[in-house]
Design an enzyme around this catalytic site. Structure first.
Site, PDB file in Angstrom:
ATOM      1  CG  ASP A 207      38.010  39.169  44.397  1.00 40.37           C
ATOM      2  OD1 ASP A 207      39.411  39.390  44.912  1.00 40.37           O
ATOM      3  OD2 ASP A 207      37.950  38.873  43.265  1.00 40.37           O
TER       4      ASP A 207
ATOM      5  CG  ASP B 151      39.780  41.994  42.496  1.00 41.61           C
ATOM      6  OD1 ASP B 151      38.840  42.184  43.361  1.00 41.61           O
ATOM      7  OD2 ASP B 151      40.293  40.984  42.227  1.00 41.61           O
TER       8      ASP B 151
ATOM      9  CG  HIS C 155      39.824  32.718  42.063  1.00 38.19           C
ATOM     10  ND1 HIS C 155      38.286  32.655  41.651  1.00 38.19           N
ATOM     11  CD2 HIS C 155      40.177  33.650  41.991  1.00 38.19           C
ATOM     12  CE1 HIS C 155      38.415  34.027  41.281  1.00 38.19           C
ATOM     13  NE2 HIS C 155      39.351  34.706  41.578  1.00 38.19           N
TER      14      HIS C 155
ATOM     15  CG  HIS D  90      38.051  38.174  39.585  1.00 38.97           C
ATOM     16  ND1 HIS D  90      39.138  39.025  40.174  1.00 38.97           N
ATOM     17  CD2 HIS D  90      38.339  38.318  38.352  1.00 38.97           C
ATOM     18  CE1 HIS D  90      39.898  39.638  39.110  1.00 38.97           C
ATOM     19  NE2 HIS D  90      39.319  39.354  37.928  1.00 38.97           N
TER      20      HIS D  90
HETATM   21 ZN   LIG Z   1      39.690  39.192  42.123  1.00 36.80          ZN
END
Ligand SMILES: [Zn+2]
Length: 308
Positions: free
Chosen positions: A159, A243, A122, A161
């Site tokens: 991931d 995740d 991120h 996200h």
């Molecule tokens: Zn994540």
């Protein structure tokens, strides 16, 4: 050939406030899960400033150093904190991926897993966010391209996200294919298919909440794997976040541990076909401790299988 496990005790000194999901126990569980495996265990160096300058401006790196608190926490944003050990941890995390690329491209090991935190995908060029300080996966790609002189590197980010930071750091990089799957809608909100990079070299694969293993396998088989084959990377980098697991508390996908094993095995097969099996994988998210440990174990087990 073997699989390298690259980590450093400093990554356990990055402490977050009580109740924060990205916590020290995550890495402890991962390392414990990998204890039984026959791995080449490597101590991560601190990244050099010159390495980080491939992805972040000097002012940003200085700001991160200067934000280090003497005690307690420094708050970067609502989710992202520094403790006294966080800067060293972030430099070890970045150093781990650089070392991993050096070892894999140098033929010392077949593939490598970086068990590190803070995670990286991120972190944008000038913005730390989402628990991330430095863009580890993008750094690995840039190091392979600019230092080792490769012409084509692929990054696969599974991931749950969106890897907005990796996308930001590689947006203009024609030599890097980025394939990223993510639950949508979900924080940080980006990752639509029309976000395809300055050279059309970014493939975003949004997945609806509730997406299970069968749909994930179909999506990767239909979209990701043909793009990888067409691109013919010389190295595959994996942003390995766990995740999307059905037990994860931060998201709503329904992948099983076996799904992570399947995806890793497929990427290993593709790497074998396309780039002499060269893979560098780096830990991103995964917030249910037991699911994280099981999925990481399954992931690394497939890397080991591919290396022998
Ligand atoms: Zn994540």
């Amino acid at each position: 050939m073997t699989t390298a496990l690259i980590t450093h005790a400093d990554c356990l000194t990055h402490v977050t406030p009580t109740g924060h999901p990205e916590r020290v126990a995550r890495l402890e569980h991962v390392l414990h899960a990998l204890e039984p495996f026959d791995l080449r265990r490597v101590t991560a160096p601190l990244a050099a400033e010159d390495d980080l300058l491939r992805i972040h401006p000097a002012g940003y790196i200085a700001d991160i150093r200067d934000a280090r608190p003497e005690e307690g926490f420094a708050k970067i944003d609502g989710d992202t904190f520094l403790s006294p050990g966080s800067v060293d941890a972030a430099f070890r995390a970045a150093g781990a991926v650089v070392r991993a690329v050096d070892m894999v491209l140098g033929g010392e090991v077949q593939n490598a897993f970086c068990a590190i935190r803070p995670p990286g995908h991120h972190a944008e060029r000038e913005t730390a966010m989402g628990f991330c300080l430095f863009g580890n996966a993008a750094l690995a790609a840039k190091h392979a391209l600019d230092f080792h002189g490769l012409n084509r590197v692929a990054v696969v980010d599974f991931d749950v996200h969106h890897g907005n930071g990796t996308q930001d750091l590689l947006w203009d990089e024609a030599r890097a294919l980025l394939i990223t799957s993510q639950q949508m809608p979900l924080w940080p909100g980006s990752g639509r298919p029309d976000e395809d990079g300055a050279h059309g070299q970014i493939l975003n694969i949004p997945l609806a909440p509730g997406t299970g293993g069968a749909e994930m396998r179909a999506a990767y088989t239909a979209q990701a794997f043909p793009r990888l084959r067409a691109f013919m990377p010389e190295l595959i980098i994996i942003s390995a976040g766990f995740d999307a697991h059905q037990d994860d508390p931060l998201a709503n996908l329904n992948w099983s541990t076996a799904d992570f094993a399947w995806l890793t095995a497929e990427l290993c097969t593709l790497a074998q076909e396309l780039c002499q099996g060269r893979i560098v994988s780096t830990l991103e998210g995964g917030y249910d401790l037991n699911a994280l440990a099981a999925a990481t174990r399954a992931h690394v087990q497939e890397l080991i299988k591919a290396a022998t």
